[in-house]
Scaffold this motif. Sequence first.
Motif, PDB file in Angstrom:
ATOM      1  N   GLN A  72       0.831  -1.198   0.000  1.00 64.61           N
ATOM      2  CA  GLN A  72       0.000   0.000   0.000  1.00 64.61           C
ATOM      3  C   GLN A  72       0.863   1.244   0.000  1.00 64.61           C
ATOM      4  O   GLN A  72       2.073   1.173   0.130  1.00 64.61           O
ATOM      5  CB  GLN A  72      -0.848   0.011   1.267  1.00 64.61           C
ATOM      6  N   LEU A  73       0.184   2.379  -0.088  1.00 67.11           N
ATOM      7  CA  LEU A  73       0.846   3.655   0.070  1.00 67.11           C
ATOM      8  C   LEU A  73       1.594   3.630   1.401  1.00 67.11           C
ATOM      9  O   LEU A  73       1.019   3.307   2.430  1.00 67.11           O
ATOM     10  CB  LEU A  73      -0.227   4.740   0.095  1.00 67.11           C
ATOM     11  N   LEU A  74       2.886   3.975   1.377  1.00 70.37           N
ATOM     12  CA  LEU A  74       3.677   3.920   2.606  1.00 70.37           C
ATOM     13  C   LEU A  74       3.182   4.947   3.611  1.00 70.37           C
ATOM     14  O   LEU A  74       2.962   6.098   3.260  1.00 70.37           O
ATOM     15  CB  LEU A  74       5.147   4.201   2.290  1.00 70.37           C
TER      16      LEU A  74
ATOM     17  N   ILE B  12       5.094  11.849   0.147  1.00 68.34           N
ATOM     18  CA  ILE B  12       6.214  11.521  -0.748  1.00 68.34           C
ATOM     19  C   ILE B  12       5.855  10.303  -1.590  1.00 68.34           C
ATOM     20  O   ILE B  12       6.045  10.282  -2.802  1.00 68.34           O
ATOM     21  CB  ILE B  12       7.496  11.244   0.061  1.00 68.34           C
ATOM     22  N   ASP B  13       5.292   9.283  -0.935  1.00 70.84           N
ATOM     23  CA  ASP B  13       4.996   8.055  -1.666  1.00 70.84           C
ATOM     24  C   ASP B  13       3.863   8.252  -2.661  1.00 70.84           C
ATOM     25  O   ASP B  13       3.814   7.594  -3.694  1.00 70.84           O
ATOM     26  CB  ASP B  13       4.657   6.930  -0.683  1.00 70.84           C
ATOM     27  N   GLN B  14       2.944   9.154  -2.335  1.00 71.50           N
ATOM     28  CA  GLN B  14       1.822   9.385  -3.258  1.00 71.50           C
ATOM     29  C   GLN B  14       2.279  10.088  -4.526  1.00 71.50           C
ATOM     30  O   GLN B  14       1.849   9.751  -5.621  1.00 71.50           O
ATOM     31  CB  GLN B  14       0.744  10.209  -2.539  1.00 71.50           C
ATOM     32  N   LYS B  18      10.344   8.134  -4.888  1.00 69.95           N
ATOM     33  CA  LYS B  18      11.648   8.198  -4.216  1.00 69.95           C
ATOM     34  C   LYS B  18      11.789   7.114  -3.141  1.00 69.95           C
ATOM     35  O   LYS B  18      12.896   6.758  -2.769  1.00 69.95           O
ATOM     36  CB  LYS B  18      11.821   9.570  -3.546  1.00 69.95           C
ATOM     37  N   LEU B  19      10.639   6.613  -2.645  1.00 68.18           N
ATOM     38  CA  LEU B  19      10.709   5.644  -1.546  1.00 68.18           C
ATOM     39  C   LEU B  19      10.775   4.209  -2.054  1.00 68.18           C
ATOM     40  O   LEU B  19      10.658   3.272  -1.287  1.00 68.18           O
ATOM     41  CB  LEU B  19       9.497   5.810  -0.634  1.00 68.18           C
TER      42      LEU B  19
END
Lengths: 158, 275
Positions: A72-74, B12-14, B18-19
């Motif tokens: 999922q989204l982190l 950031i993840d959306q 970079k992650l």
Amino acid sequence: MLRISHNNTLIYWLSVGVAMALTIIPLPFASLNLMPDWVLLVLIYWSLGRPEDFNIDKAWCVGILIDVLSGQLLGQHALAYVMSLFLVLKQHKMIRQFSIIQQSLVLGLILFVAQVVLFWIVHINHDISLSAFLWPVLTGILCWPLVFITLNKVRTLL
Amino acid sequence: MAVLLSILVLSIDQYTDKLKSFRGYVSLLIVPLQYGVDLPISSVQNLSDFLLSYQSLHDKYTALQAEQANNQLKLLKFSALEQENIRLRTLFESSFKLGEQVLVAELVSVNLARYEHQVLVNKGERFGVHEKQPVLDALGVVGQVTNALPLTSEIILITDPNHAIPVQVNRNGLHTIALGSGQLNKLILPFLPNNADIVPGDLLITSGLGGVFPQGYPVAEVVSFTVQPDKPFAIIEAKPKAALNTSRELLIVWKNQSMIPLGSKSMTATDYAED
């Protein structure tokens, strides 16, 4: 519950691991919605029992693990866990005094907070209804005595 | 503090990737857990394979042999047709794409998010798997790779509500888009008018538009066509060809970008890279 045992950290990660395994166990799609948030229940147990050791930071790390585990989204589970555990830690002295039934009901509110946070984040990318997120609250309330008693047993045995 | 950090990570993840490497490293921690959950399930399957009686094995073997002969025959004809196709395309002065390479990956029986149709397979970046690769099984298109982690990769199925695949009706070449429905046995085709030339039983194949899926693989079969007189578009439902909930072996496809030069006589058949 306040019994001191030296390998609590080990049991902590073991119980979190088992809860994570329960989360990813393959089940028919229909029954998936009924699964309680095992990991959150385990985290709540530890933060009630030993709030000074198993705090927000560990919950955040576990949340990140869950996000990677479910692809999922982190950060979404991290945020939900952190917010609900904050509530638990604030009130842990009071909640500890309750009977198991009372505890379940109070934790229902906290599980609700976690699920609503998750729903908000998931809703950004997915078109889903809130009802799918309310089942884990209900089953979580029902499963809390089970988690509580099992973990208490495990801790006294080891 | 932790809340702010979570929100930072979330945004950031959306909006960036970079992650990705961070996710890869964390995934190394949880791979043992995933295999641990998968182990009892796959070993039960192995055990039931092991306990098959001689008779049923023999039956299976003869059936497979017959099928193999049958397929071989079709392939013979297919290569002749392929050559002919290339010759005709040369006449039209258009180019022809080479075949694809595939890698066999096995499903890891774990469930990911409950509102998504995603599966995990046991081949990752280490095998050169990367994002947006199409995934097939023996019967049709399964989905595409969404996350390539070091040892595993996550695959979104074509039935996920967030997935869309450009398709073409095999019978007449009509182009459209098939959306996932959230149910494993249903795709929706919402963008066809009420007078579209499509009937139940039509085979939908990938059209190759969009650049993710190679052209010509079976996706689904139309099961119902409901005209909506008061709306511009009809309700069309299709059933995926691939065995989305039963197949354990999936094929991850590498597209061959190079075109066959016009007039070239050499033509290689589809390569199969064994794992």
